[in-house]
Design a protein around this motif. Structure first.
Motif, short mmCIF file in Angstrom:
data_model
loop_
_atom_site.label_atom_id
_atom_site.label_comp_id
_atom_site.label_asym_id
_atom_site.label_seq_id
_atom_site.Cartn_x
_atom_site.Cartn_y
_atom_site.Cartn_z
N GLU A 37 -58.40 -44.67 -13.02
CA GLU A 37 -57.54 -44.07 -13.72
C GLU A 37 -58.22 -42.84 -14.24
N LYS A 38 -59.37 -42.39 -13.95
CA LYS A 38 -59.66 -40.90 -14.32
C LYS A 38 -59.33 -39.99 -13.48
N ASP A 41 -56.75 -38.22 -15.24
CA ASP A 41 -56.98 -38.03 -16.64
C ASP A 41 -57.81 -36.47 -16.77
N ALA A 44 -61.00 -35.82 -18.32
CA ALA A 44 -62.23 -36.65 -17.40
C ALA A 44 -62.43 -35.64 -16.28
N ASN A 211 -69.97 -43.43 -17.25
CA ASN A 211 -68.69 -42.73 -17.40
C ASN A 211 -68.52 -41.22 -17.08
N ASP A 215 -66.16 -39.27 -14.25
CA ASP A 215 -65.71 -38.20 -14.33
C ASP A 215 -65.98 -37.40 -12.99
N ALA A 218 -63.95 -38.29 -9.80
CA ALA A 218 -62.63 -37.91 -10.26
C ALA A 218 -62.40 -36.49 -9.64
#
Ligand code: HEC
Length: 261
Positions: A37-38, A41, A44, A211, A215, A218
């Motif tokens: 999903e990042k 984003d 991110a 996390n 990022d 991504a």
């Protein structure tokens, strides 16, 4: 008739799972799934860009990528200039590095590869490049037998030291349980999911570290194809236009043949 339909359903189901079965039989370490999903984003991606430039761009280049590509993840020229350029680069420059390949070969035993398309090149090997990268960047552990003092669960005997260790802390590989294969376990153990244990926490908690790595991954996926978003939007637009054209030609055909019948 009913059983025919049933058989057909079974065949379809089999065709669907066949590719995954092929991967499963390939073996190799099990990969953790990157948070997909990042990928779309922006916050991110921007955080990932910062981590990449601060921690990776010293050794790895991304020489198909320009700093100005960062505008595609929502940064302005000024933000790029003020926060992400350190050594006199310009916004239009490519992400190159000063380190010479030969030096790197001597220092690390292998030159750090260009990371422009790493998410795609690792993708062919293990199903998904993002998952591989996510597992790789979380898979470093202490190994005194290695020149750098580090080894990695998905890249055995890697030449790269654990660059993010201050953030993650120290991990060690948990001993294989003796029952797993006894003395014949050598080859078998390589395929078992390696268990890592955090023995000293870094500046981040494990959740924060996962996390941050999400990022970063991504961002690596983004630079592999900075125009992916535009391409997908264009695809949808083309499909919409084609449907309108189909409708129009149908109406036109009806109009032409109206008087013939
Ligand atoms: C101190 C130099 C150095 C830094 C900084 C560094 N790396 Fe590396 N990296 C290497 C070297 C050397 C290799 C090659 C290892 C080998 O082939 O054994 C490598 C290999 C890799 C690979 C595997 C490439 C492949 O498919 O063969 C990835 C992915 C990678 N690095 C990502 C990163 C990321 C992401 C960062 C930033 C968080 C980073 N590296 C920071 C030196 C570095």
């Amino acid at each position: 008739m009913k059983s025919q339909v049933k058989n057909l359903c079974r065949l379809f189901a089999l065709l669907l799972v066949l590719p995954t079965m092929a991967f499963a039989s390939e073996g190799g370490p099990k990969l953790d799934l990157a948070p997909k999903e990042k990928f779309s984003d922006r916050a991110a991606l921007q955080h990932g860009a910062k981590l990449f430039i601060n921690y990776c761009l010293n050794c790895h280049s991304a020489s198909y990528v320009r700093y100005s590509n960062l505008k595609g993840i929502g940064l302005t020229d000024d933000q790029i200039k003020d926060n992400l350029l350190f050594t006199g680069e310009k916004v239009g420059d490519l992400m190159r590095i000063a380190m010479q390949r030969d030096d790197a070969q001597v220092w690390f035993g292998a030159p750090p590869p260009d990371l422009s398309v790493i998410a795609r090149s690792r993708g062919s090997e293990a199903g998904s490049g993002a998952d591989w990268l996510y597992s790789y960047l979380r898979g470093f552990y202490r190994d005194p037998s290695r020149p750098t003092g580090w080894n990695n669960t998905v890249f055995d005997k890697v030449g790269m030291p654990h660059i993010l260790w201050e953030l993650q802390g120290d991990q060690v590989l948990e001993a294989e349980p003796a029952a797993a294969g006894g003395e014949h376990g050598g080859a078998h153990a390589a395929h078992a999911a390696p268990k890592l244990k955090l023995v000293k926490q870094g500046t981040m908690t494990p959740a924060e570290y996962d996390n941050a790595v999400g990022d970063l991954v991504a961002f690596l996926v983004y630079i592999g194809e900075p125009t992916a978003d535009t391409r997908k939007q264009l695809g949808v637009l083309v499909l919409v236009l084609l449907s309108i054209l189909t409708l129009l030609s149908y109406l036109l055909k009806k109009e032409f043949w109206k008087d013939v019948h």
